[in-house]
Design an enzyme around this catalytic site. Sequence first.
Site, PDB file in Angstrom:
ATOM      1  CB  SER A 143     -18.599 -33.879 -75.661  1.00  0.00           C
ATOM      2  OG  SER A 143     -18.885 -34.751 -76.866  1.00  0.00           O
ATOM      3  CE1 TYR A 156     -21.158 -28.638 -77.285  1.00  0.00           C
ATOM      4  CE2 TYR A 156     -20.077 -30.912 -78.667  1.00  0.00           C
ATOM      5  CZ  TYR A 156     -21.116 -29.995 -77.729  1.00  0.00           C
ATOM      6  OH  TYR A 156     -21.668 -30.681 -76.747  1.00  0.00           O
ATOM      7  CE  LYS A 160     -19.352 -29.317 -73.844  1.00  0.00           C
ATOM      8  NZ  LYS A 160     -20.064 -29.629 -72.988  1.00  0.00           N
TER       9      LYS A 160
END
Length: 253
Positions: A143, A156, A160
């Site tokens: 990401s 999160y 990534k």
Amino acid sequence: MLLEGKTVLVTGASAGIGRAVAIGCARHGADVALNFARDVAGAESAVAEIEALGRKGIAIQGDVADPATAKDFVSRATEALGRVDVFVNNAGICPFHAFLDMPVETFERTMQVNLHGAYFMVQAAANQMVKQGDGGSIIAMSSISALVGGEYQTHYTPTKAGLHSLMQSVAIALGKYGIRCNSLFPGTILTDINKEDLADQGKRTYMEGRIPLGRLGQPDDLVGPTVFLASDLSNYVTGASLLVDGGAYVNLQ
Ligand SMILES: NC(=O)C1=CN([C@@H]2O[C@H](COP(=O)(O)OP(=O)(O)OC[C@H]3O[C@@H](n4cnc5c(N)ncnc54)[C@H](O)[C@@H]3O)[C@@H](O)[C@H]2O)C=CC1
Ligand SMILES: C[C@H](O)[C@@H]1OC(=O)[C@H](O)[C@@H]1O
């Protein structure tokens, strides 16, 4: 057909980016095995679309957070389709939450699905490719969040960044086998993962305003970059990352 004769495995492929990538790879000539967690109807309809394109498709259920799912997915996909040429680690979750009161279970689940699951999936796919002896391509759906933070994504964004770091290390570990390992860095792509977050019209307008190409992404925007990294066109590309964000990352002011 850039992926003619290749077999592609995609995790989390019943919806969103994974589904678009699975069907997109079939459109470019690949047979495709899909991992999915719960959405039987979504997985079955993706397989139907792949078969309508004249390719083989198979959907295999499993929670990627369980390390046993990895060997099960790769061995059943290999049994059904014969081999593994390309592995796309796509499954992921992003339950938006503030940092100061992040529930332990939300943090741990996000790590387990996005990063721990990826580790064992990539390992299982790599072992199959090594056994076949003629290389392969591993692609992680990392990401833009590997590069920048998010107030409600503190659990999160490290997954990534970790996923990209994993691709860099396995690119080194697997280079001697001709296995290439790369990351895609999508920006904000309209899928279920951010439906609730972007229901806030103010936030959505702000996010759109940050993007030089003037729109949020669609799942199909990830097909071309995935097909490129999956295909022989990228034969000398490994350990690399590609932003697919409409230019959002470079837009400071
Ligand atoms: N939508 C976006 O803006 C961006 C998404 N990404 C990444 O792209 C990937 C796909 O996300 P989207 O398509 O946007 O979201 P999505 O929510 O539409 O798709 C995620 C998929 O992963 C599956 N999944 C979730 N937990 C699973 C588990 N434990 N086992 C197996 N499958 C599981 C879901 O069932 C779903 O099919 C994720 O890794 C996400 O982090 C990266 C950057 C931006
Ligand atoms: C879920 C977010 O909308 C999405 O996921 C990411 O990785 C990026 O942070 C996007 O904004």
